[in-house]
Motif scaffolding. Structure first.
Motif, PDB file in Angstrom:
ATOM      1  N   PHE A 158       0.847  -1.196   0.000  1.00 30.87           N
ATOM      2  CA  PHE A 158       0.000   0.000   0.000  1.00 30.87           C
ATOM      3  C   PHE A 158       0.877   1.238   0.000  1.00 30.87           C
ATOM      4  CE2 PHE A 158      -2.100   3.416   2.416  1.00 30.87           C
ATOM      5  CZ  PHE A 158      -3.249   3.578   1.664  1.00 30.87           C
ATOM      6  N   ASP A 177       0.359   5.598   0.390  1.00 31.82           N
ATOM      7  CA  ASP A 177      -0.493   6.763   0.607  1.00 31.82           C
ATOM      8  C   ASP A 177       0.264   7.937   0.004  1.00 31.82           C
ATOM      9  OD1 ASP A 177      -2.374   8.597   1.460  1.00 31.82           O
ATOM     10  OD2 ASP A 177      -1.638   8.650   3.526  1.00 31.82           O
ATOM     11  N   ASN A 231       1.890   9.436  -8.791  1.00 29.83           N
ATOM     12  CA  ASN A 231       1.956   8.252  -9.645  1.00 29.83           C
ATOM     13  C   ASN A 231       0.741   7.361  -9.375  1.00 29.83           C
ATOM     14  OD1 ASN A 231       2.605   5.997 -11.119  1.00 29.83           O
ATOM     15  ND2 ASN A 231       4.652   5.755 -10.253  1.00 29.83           N
ATOM     16  N   GLU A 232      -0.314   7.566 -10.142  1.00 24.35           N
ATOM     17  CA  GLU A 232      -1.535   6.777  -9.970  1.00 24.35           C
ATOM     18  C   GLU A 232      -1.288   5.294 -10.238  1.00 24.35           C
ATOM     19  OE1 GLU A 232      -4.171   7.750  -8.515  1.00 24.35           O
ATOM     20  OE2 GLU A 232      -3.875   9.918  -8.575  1.00 24.35           O
ATOM     21  N   ALA A 233      -0.349   4.978 -11.126  1.00 20.69           N
ATOM     22  CA  ALA A 233      -0.023   3.575 -11.395  1.00 20.69           C
ATOM     23  C   ALA A 233       0.518   2.904 -10.136  1.00 20.69           C
ATOM     24  CB  ALA A 233       0.981   3.470 -12.537  1.00 20.69           C
ATOM     25  N   ARG A 265      -0.285   3.778  -7.042  1.00 20.30           N
ATOM     26  CA  ARG A 265      -1.436   3.605  -6.146  1.00 20.30           C
ATOM     27  C   ARG A 265      -2.179   2.325  -6.524  1.00 20.30           C
ATOM     28  NH1 ARG A 265      -3.785   8.089  -3.589  1.00 20.30           N
ATOM     29  NH2 ARG A 265      -3.316   9.440  -5.351  1.00 20.30           N
ATOM     30  N   ASP A 266      -2.330   2.085  -7.831  1.00 20.43           N
ATOM     31  CA  ASP A 266      -3.035   0.893  -8.318  1.00 20.43           C
ATOM     32  C   ASP A 266      -2.214  -0.380  -8.142  1.00 20.43           C
ATOM     33  OD1 ASP A 266      -5.114   2.563  -9.097  1.00 20.43           O
ATOM     34  OD2 ASP A 266      -4.450   2.666 -11.188  1.00 20.43           O
ATOM     35  N   ASP A 267      -0.893  -0.265  -8.230  1.00 18.84           N
ATOM     36  CA  ASP A 267      -0.001  -1.424  -8.136  1.00 18.84           C
ATOM     37  C   ASP A 267       1.211  -1.071  -7.274  1.00 18.84           C
ATOM     38  OD1 ASP A 267       1.530  -3.691  -8.424  1.00 18.84           O
ATOM     39  OD2 ASP A 267       1.818  -3.482 -10.589  1.00 18.84           O
ATOM     40  N   PRO A 268       1.048  -1.095  -5.930  1.00 15.14           N
ATOM     41  CA  PRO A 268       2.147  -0.695  -5.040  1.00 15.14           C
ATOM     42  C   PRO A 268       3.418  -1.513  -5.210  1.00 15.14           C
ATOM     43  CG  PRO A 268       0.080  -0.905  -3.823  1.00 15.14           C
ATOM     44  CD  PRO A 268      -0.171  -1.448  -5.202  1.00 15.14           C
TER      45      PRO A 268
END
Length: 123
Positions: A37, A39, A77-79, A81-84
């Motif tokens: 995860f 944040d 980096n939204e990627a 967030r989607d793939d920690p």
């Protein structure tokens, strides 16, 4: 690419001071283990150098991510967030955390280069 490092195991590529890229080092992700995860800070948030800008959690521990320099977050980096797990598999490229517009680029001078960071982590 001119990457600098902090004693808290963040790296920053400040080639573009309007959007310097920040992430955690290979050493940090090794110590954390499998990242599960992240944040990330909000776009538009401002931080002073050393402020907590995010959190990374792994199967072993949670750790704060600090702003290596003062500035305003311009992208996250939204990627990630989607793939920690990108923080583990590619911490210096695809696993970056956020981009920050530096308010004081002279702060870079106090950060470590690769040789100094390697000496820190080998000690």
């Amino acid at each position: 690419m001119s990457i600098k490092y902090t004693a808290d195991h963040e790296w920053i590529d400040a080639t573009d001071t309007a959007a310097a890229i920040v992430g955690i080092t290979v050493h940090a992700q090794d110590a954390l283990g499998d990242v599960v995860f992240v944040d990330l800070p909000a776009v538009g948030a401002t931080f002073a150098q050393g402020d907590v800008a995010g959190v990374v959690e792994s199967v072993k521990a949670a750790a704060d991510v600090y702003a290596p320099l003062s500035g305003e977050v311009v992208e996250v980096n939204e990627a990630l967030r989607d793939d920690p797990s990108l923080a583990n598999t590619d911490p210096l490229q695809a696993g970056w955390f956020f981009k920050i517009k530096l308010s004081d680029p002279s702060q870079l001078d106090a950060l470590m280069d690769a040789t100094a960071y390697d000496a820190l982590t080998q000690g």
